[in-house]
Write an enzyme that holds these catalytic residues in place. Structure first.
Site, short mmCIF file in Angstrom:
data_model
loop_
_atom_site.label_atom_id
_atom_site.label_comp_id
_atom_site.label_asym_id
_atom_site.label_seq_id
_atom_site.Cartn_x
_atom_site.Cartn_y
_atom_site.Cartn_z
N GLY A 10 0.20 -5.75 9.58
CA GLY A 10 1.66 -5.73 9.77
C GLY A 10 2.26 -7.00 10.34
N SER A 11 1.71 -8.16 10.00
CA SER A 11 2.32 -9.39 10.53
C SER A 11 3.67 -9.65 9.86
CB SER A 11 1.39 -10.60 10.37
OG SER A 11 1.29 -11.00 9.03
N ARG A 20 -1.29 0.26 -2.10
CA ARG A 20 -1.31 1.24 -3.20
C ARG A 20 -0.37 0.78 -4.29
NH1 ARG A 20 -2.86 6.44 -2.14
NH2 ARG A 20 -1.39 7.24 -3.68
N ASN A 77 8.72 -6.65 -2.72
CA ASN A 77 7.31 -6.86 -2.35
C ASN A 77 7.12 -8.32 -2.01
OD1 ASN A 77 4.49 -6.28 -2.06
ND2 ASN A 77 4.14 -7.20 -4.08
N HIS A 126 4.12 -11.30 -2.01
CA HIS A 126 2.81 -11.55 -2.61
C HIS A 126 2.36 -12.96 -2.23
CE1 HIS A 126 -0.39 -11.13 -5.55
NE2 HIS A 126 -0.11 -12.37 -5.95
N ASP A 144 2.77 -6.79 -9.61
CA ASP A 144 3.33 -8.09 -9.20
C ASP A 144 4.08 -8.79 -10.34
OD1 ASP A 144 2.05 -7.75 -6.68
OD2 ASP A 144 0.19 -8.52 -7.50
#
Ligand code: GRF
Length: 216
Positions: A14-15, A94, A110, A112, A148
């Site tokens: 969780g950074s 997930r 998201n 990435h 992605d």
């Protein structure tokens, strides 16, 4: 300014969550974290949420086995209960299903750790090193049904050095992740993102305002 209510999905340390919390506290991000949801009970990210009195929820995948859409329906219920407007995946391990995407169309982001569309998937820093690329970086994108593959909102570039290891490269990229995720959420909060097919137009962006991305 109106604060966008975000729900953050995590699986690990969780950074990125922490960076978002810090930027909200610094007043540079007009957002409120409505809930943090993890698929793993021992994700350190849940502890980070607790430290700031942010609701943290564990939804175990075990009960759902391979019924991924039912798992996602549970996620949607939880997100809606917390009146989440924007969903942010931050190290959520997930693949999500159309059940979640349809409930939050163009409202899932998201992050990435590579310059998409190069190196989607997992272990991407290792793959970048093996490939001998001279630059890597990170990408915040809208989530679509692929892995992605969604429209790119913002990217940051870092150099890849000859003596880099997976660890040193990951750390260099992570520093940039912590900046651009909040930037992307802020752009969403300011209603400056327009989807044009596969592209995301960002209103008010000029070469000058991108300096920090070009010179990290
Ligand atoms: C980050 O590298 C992110 O890009 C990837 O998973 C990692 C999560 O790290 N999707 P953290 O849990 O936010 O520290």
């Amino acid at each position: 300014m109106k604060k966008v209510r975000i729900g953050i999905l995590v699986s690990g340390r969780g950074s990125n969550l922490q960076a978002i919390i810090d930027n909200i506290e610094k007043g540079v991000l007009s957002a409120e974290i409505a809930v943090v949801i993890s698929d793993l009970a021992d994700a350190y990210a849940l502890e980070r949420a607790r430290n700031y009195n942010i609701p943290g929820v564990h939804i175990s995948a075990k009960a759902y086995k391979s019924r991924r859409d039912e798992y996602d329906a549970h996620l949607v219920r939880e997100l809606q209960n917390h009146e989440v407007e924007l969903v942010c995946l931050a190290g959520f391990m997930r693949m999500i299903t159309p059940t979640l995407i349809k409930a939050y169309p163009n409202r899932i982001l998201n992050i990435h750790p590579a310059l998409l569309p190069s190196f989607p998937g997992l272990h991407v820093q290792k793959a970048a090193l093996e490939h001998g690329v001279k630059f890597s970086g990170c990408t915040v994108h809208f989530v679509d049904e692929g892995m992605d593959t969604g429209p790119i909102i913002i990217q940051a570039v870092v150099p890849v050095l000859d003596d880099d290891t997976e660890d040193s490269l990951s750390k260099r990229i992570l520093l940039q992740e912590h900046k651009i995720y909040s930037r992307a959420i802020q752009l969403y909060a300011e209603d400056r993102l327009r989807l044009e097919g596969k592209r995301v137009a960002v209103s008010g962006y000029s070469v000058d305002s991108l300096d920090f991305l070009i010179n990290p």
